[in-house]
Design a protein around this motif. Sequence first.
Motif, PDB file in Angstrom:
ATOM      1  N   LYS A   7       0.850  -1.192   0.000  1.00  0.00           N
ATOM      2  CA  LYS A   7       0.000   0.000   0.000  1.00  0.00           C
ATOM      3  C   LYS A   7       0.888   1.246   0.000  1.00  0.00           C
ATOM      4  CE  LYS A   7      -3.625   2.273   2.703  1.00  0.00           C
ATOM      5  NZ  LYS A   7      -4.349   2.793   1.591  1.00  0.00           N
ATOM      6  N   LEU A   8       0.668   2.137  -0.980  1.00  0.00           N
ATOM      7  CA  LEU A   8       1.457   3.363  -1.077  1.00  0.00           C
ATOM      8  C   LEU A   8       1.149   4.291   0.091  1.00  0.00           C
ATOM      9  CD1 LEU A   8       1.192   4.232  -4.884  1.00  0.00           C
ATOM     10  CD2 LEU A   8       3.076   3.142  -3.684  1.00  0.00           C
ATOM     11  N   LEU A   9       2.210   4.748   0.758  1.00  0.00           N
ATOM     12  CA  LEU A   9       2.069   5.663   1.891  1.00  0.00           C
ATOM     13  C   LEU A   9       2.599   7.050   1.585  1.00  0.00           C
ATOM     14  CD1 LEU A   9       3.287   3.367   4.803  1.00  0.00           C
ATOM     15  CD2 LEU A   9       0.932   3.805   4.080  1.00  0.00           C
ATOM     16  N   GLY A  10       3.516   7.159   0.627  1.00  0.00           N
ATOM     17  CA  GLY A  10       4.108   8.453   0.324  1.00  0.00           C
ATOM     18  C   GLY A  10       5.154   8.335  -0.751  1.00  0.00           C
ATOM     19  N   PHE A  11       5.700   9.492  -1.115  1.00  0.00           N
ATOM     20  CA  PHE A  11       6.745   9.526  -2.131  1.00  0.00           C
ATOM     21  C   PHE A  11       7.593  10.773  -1.986  1.00  0.00           C
ATOM     22  CE2 PHE A  11       2.926  11.383  -4.044  1.00  0.00           C
ATOM     23  CZ  PHE A  11       3.394  12.651  -4.376  1.00  0.00           C
ATOM     24  N   ALA A  12       8.796  10.693  -2.524  1.00  0.00           N
ATOM     25  CA  ALA A  12       9.694  11.835  -2.663  1.00  0.00           C
ATOM     26  C   ALA A  12      10.217  11.811  -4.090  1.00  0.00           C
ATOM     27  CB  ALA A  12      10.849  11.750  -1.672  1.00  0.00           C
ATOM     28  N   VAL A  13      10.190  12.950  -4.738  1.00  0.00           N
ATOM     29  CA  VAL A  13      10.688  13.074  -6.105  1.00  0.00           C
ATOM     30  C   VAL A  13      11.955  13.930  -6.050  1.00  0.00           C
ATOM     31  CG1 VAL A  13      10.204  13.872  -8.441  1.00  0.00           C
ATOM     32  CG2 VAL A  13       8.365  12.866  -7.056  1.00  0.00           C
ATOM     33  N   LEU A  14      13.037  13.389  -6.592  1.00  0.00           N
ATOM     34  CA  LEU A  14      14.354  14.005  -6.477  1.00  0.00           C
ATOM     35  C   LEU A  14      15.003  14.172  -7.835  1.00  0.00           C
ATOM     36  CD1 LEU A  14      15.459  11.090  -4.202  1.00  0.00           C
ATOM     37  CD2 LEU A  14      14.371  13.149  -3.352  1.00  0.00           C
ATOM     38  N   ARG A  15      15.825  15.186  -7.931  1.00  0.00           N
ATOM     39  CA  ARG A  15      16.749  15.337  -9.045  1.00  0.00           C
ATOM     40  C   ARG A  15      17.964  16.071  -8.495  1.00  0.00           C
ATOM     41  NH1 ARG A  15      16.367  20.571 -11.468  1.00  0.00           N
ATOM     42  NH2 ARG A  15      14.468  21.661 -10.824  1.00  0.00           N
ATOM     43  N   PRO A  16      19.070  16.092  -9.212  1.00  0.00           N
ATOM     44  CA  PRO A  16      20.259  16.723  -8.648  1.00  0.00           C
ATOM     45  C   PRO A  16      19.972  18.138  -8.128  1.00  0.00           C
ATOM     46  CG  PRO A  16      20.831  15.550 -10.651  1.00  0.00           C
ATOM     47  CD  PRO A  16      19.328  15.515 -10.541  1.00  0.00           C
ATOM     48  N   GLY A  17      20.233  18.333  -6.837  1.00  0.00           N
ATOM     49  CA  GLY A  17      20.070  19.636  -6.219  1.00  0.00           C
ATOM     50  C   GLY A  17      18.648  20.014  -5.841  1.00  0.00           C
ATOM     51  N   TRP A  18      17.674  19.120  -6.066  1.00  0.00           N
ATOM     52  CA  TRP A  18      16.272  19.470  -5.810  1.00  0.00           C
ATOM     53  C   TRP A  18      15.492  18.338  -5.171  1.00  0.00           C
ATOM     54  CZ3 TRP A  18      13.750  24.033  -6.214  1.00  0.00           C
ATOM     55  CH2 TRP A  18      14.455  25.067  -6.835  1.00  0.00           C
ATOM     56  N   LEU A  19      14.717  18.689  -4.167  1.00  0.00           N
ATOM     57  CA  LEU A  19      13.669  17.830  -3.645  1.00  0.00           C
ATOM     58  C   LEU A  19      12.386  18.389  -4.255  1.00  0.00           C
ATOM     59  CD1 LEU A  19      12.551  15.631  -1.818  1.00  0.00           C
ATOM     60  CD2 LEU A  19      12.657  17.244   0.090  1.00  0.00           C
ATOM     61  N   GLU A  20      11.917  17.730  -5.306  1.00  0.00           N
ATOM     62  CA  GLU A  20      10.797  18.244  -6.110  1.00  0.00           C
ATOM     63  C   GLU A  20       9.443  18.101  -5.409  1.00  0.00           C
ATOM     64  OE1 GLU A  20      10.633  19.731  -9.124  1.00  0.00           O
ATOM     65  OE2 GLU A  20      12.764  19.647  -9.534  1.00  0.00           O
ATOM     66  N   ARG A  21       9.201  16.946  -4.825  1.00  0.00           N
ATOM     67  CA  ARG A  21       7.927  16.679  -4.163  1.00  0.00           C
ATOM     68  C   ARG A  21       8.170  15.729  -3.002  1.00  0.00           C
ATOM     69  NH1 ARG A  21       3.965  15.314  -9.371  1.00  0.00           N
ATOM     70  NH2 ARG A  21       4.521  17.190 -10.505  1.00  0.00           N
ATOM     71  N   LEU A  22       7.408  15.948  -1.950  1.00  0.00           N
ATOM     72  CA  LEU A  22       7.404  15.030  -0.818  1.00  0.00           C
ATOM     73  C   LEU A  22       5.987  15.059  -0.251  1.00  0.00           C
ATOM     74  CD1 LEU A  22       8.854  13.174   1.254  1.00  0.00           C
ATOM     75  CD2 LEU A  22       9.338  15.213   2.572  1.00  0.00           C
ATOM     76  N   TYR A  23       5.289  13.958  -0.414  1.00  0.00           N
ATOM     77  CA  TYR A  23       3.909  13.843   0.058  1.00  0.00           C
ATOM     78  C   TYR A  23       3.754  12.518   0.773  1.00  0.00           C
ATOM     79  CZ  TYR A  23       2.208  17.625  -3.023  1.00  0.00           C
ATOM     80  OH  TYR A  23       1.982  18.829  -3.641  1.00  0.00           O
ATOM     81  N   THR A  24       2.933  12.527   1.814  1.00  0.00           N
ATOM     82  CA  THR A  24       2.531  11.285   2.450  1.00  0.00           C
ATOM     83  C   THR A  24       1.006  11.276   2.557  1.00  0.00           C
ATOM     84  OG1 THR A  24       2.779  12.206   4.675  1.00  0.00           O
ATOM     85  CG2 THR A  24       4.667  11.006   3.767  1.00  0.00           C
ATOM     86  N   HIS A  25       0.452  10.079   2.546  1.00  0.00           N
ATOM     87  CA  HIS A  25      -0.991   9.938   2.676  1.00  0.00           C
ATOM     88  C   HIS A  25      -1.398  10.419   4.071  1.00  0.00           C
ATOM     89  CE1 HIS A  25      -4.939   8.116   2.994  1.00  0.00           C
ATOM     90  NE2 HIS A  25      -4.940   8.107   1.664  1.00  0.00           N
ATOM     91  N   PRO A  26      -2.545  11.079   4.195  1.00  0.00           N
ATOM     92  CA  PRO A  26      -2.972  11.546   5.516  1.00  0.00           C
ATOM     93  C   PRO A  26      -2.980  10.455   6.590  1.00  0.00           C
ATOM     94  CG  PRO A  26      -4.372  12.506   3.824  1.00  0.00           C
ATOM     95  CD  PRO A  26      -3.465  11.512   3.135  1.00  0.00           C
ATOM     96  N   ASN A  27      -3.273   9.214   6.225  1.00  0.00           N
ATOM     97  CA  ASN A  27      -3.246   8.113   7.199  1.00  0.00           C
ATOM     98  C   ASN A  27      -1.843   7.840   7.724  1.00  0.00           C
ATOM     99  OD1 ASN A  27      -5.990   7.766   6.872  1.00  0.00           O
ATOM    100  ND2 ASN A  27      -5.778   6.090   5.418  1.00  0.00           N
ATOM    101  N   ALA A  28      -0.825   8.335   7.022  1.00  0.00           N
ATOM    102  CA  ALA A  28       0.562   8.102   7.432  1.00  0.00           C
ATOM    103  C   ALA A  28       1.171   9.322   8.129  1.00  0.00           C
ATOM    104  CB  ALA A  28       1.416   7.728   6.206  1.00  0.00           C
ATOM    105  N   TRP A  29       0.430  10.412   8.220  1.00  0.00           N
ATOM    106  CA  TRP A  29       0.963  11.615   8.873  1.00  0.00           C
ATOM    107  C   TRP A  29       1.322  11.317  10.319  1.00  0.00           C
ATOM    108  CZ3 TRP A  29      -3.029  15.845   7.021  1.00  0.00           C
ATOM    109  CH2 TRP A  29      -2.845  16.066   5.641  1.00  0.00           C
ATOM    110  N   GLY A  30       2.473  11.821  10.726  1.00  0.00           N
ATOM    111  CA  GLY A  30       2.908  11.662  12.105  1.00  0.00           C
ATOM    112  C   GLY A  30       3.458  10.289  12.446  1.00  0.00           C
ATOM    113  N   ARG A  31       3.674   9.451  11.441  1.00  0.00           N
ATOM    114  CA  ARG A  31       4.155   8.084  11.682  1.00  0.00           C
ATOM    115  C   ARG A  31       5.589   7.852  11.201  1.00  0.00           C
ATOM    116  NH1 ARG A  31      -0.394   4.154  12.155  1.00  0.00           N
ATOM    117  NH2 ARG A  31      -2.234   5.433  12.453  1.00  0.00           N
ATOM    118  N   GLY A  32       6.281   8.932  10.826  1.00  0.00           N
ATOM    119  CA  GLY A  32       7.674   8.797  10.429  1.00  0.00           C
ATOM    120  C   GLY A  32       7.903   8.512   8.957  1.00  0.00           C
ATOM    121  N   VAL A  33       6.843   8.377   8.180  1.00  0.00           N
ATOM    122  CA  VAL A  33       6.992   8.064   6.756  1.00  0.00           C
ATOM    123  C   VAL A  33       7.656   9.229   6.015  1.00  0.00           C
ATOM    124  CG1 VAL A  33       5.765   7.472   4.623  1.00  0.00           C
ATOM    125  CG2 VAL A  33       5.022   6.488   6.810  1.00  0.00           C
TER     126      VAL A  33
END
Length: 159
Positions: free
Chosen positions: A69-95
Amino acid sequence: MSVSVTLRDAYSGEAEALARLQEESAVAGFANVFPPGRYPFPREEVLQSWRELLAREDVTALVAEDGGKLLGFAVLRPGWLERLYTHPNAWGRGVGSRLHDEGVELIRGLGSSRCSLWVLEANERARSFYEHRGWRLNGDTRVVPFPPNPIDVGYTLDF
């Protein structure tokens, strides 16, 4: 509910699932900026952006999951953290922390001495998350292209 997070690279065919997770997180997290009754989530634009991101050679999309089950993602490229999202059910759980830390290490491993990101000016939760991890405002701003066109602020993390 305990979370057993596994991190992996996104699959090329996951654009729809990742766009859906982004929508669920954004609608829950940004209602103060984009009231859903007035400003519907830009599904098609976000889905298209995922298709483009997953096809790029210079982009890594790191996915967090628990039992498939997908909980979150981070999108990266050199020098950039493009996106970082977690599902609301995973908020506050260290994901988000796991995705952030692994993402920053991957960016550092690409030879970058600094990383940048954009965050909604009114997203106090995210701003606190990043500031707690050493990110600092860099003075850059931009207008978000989706109505009501709020402001993004730039952050930088030096390695």
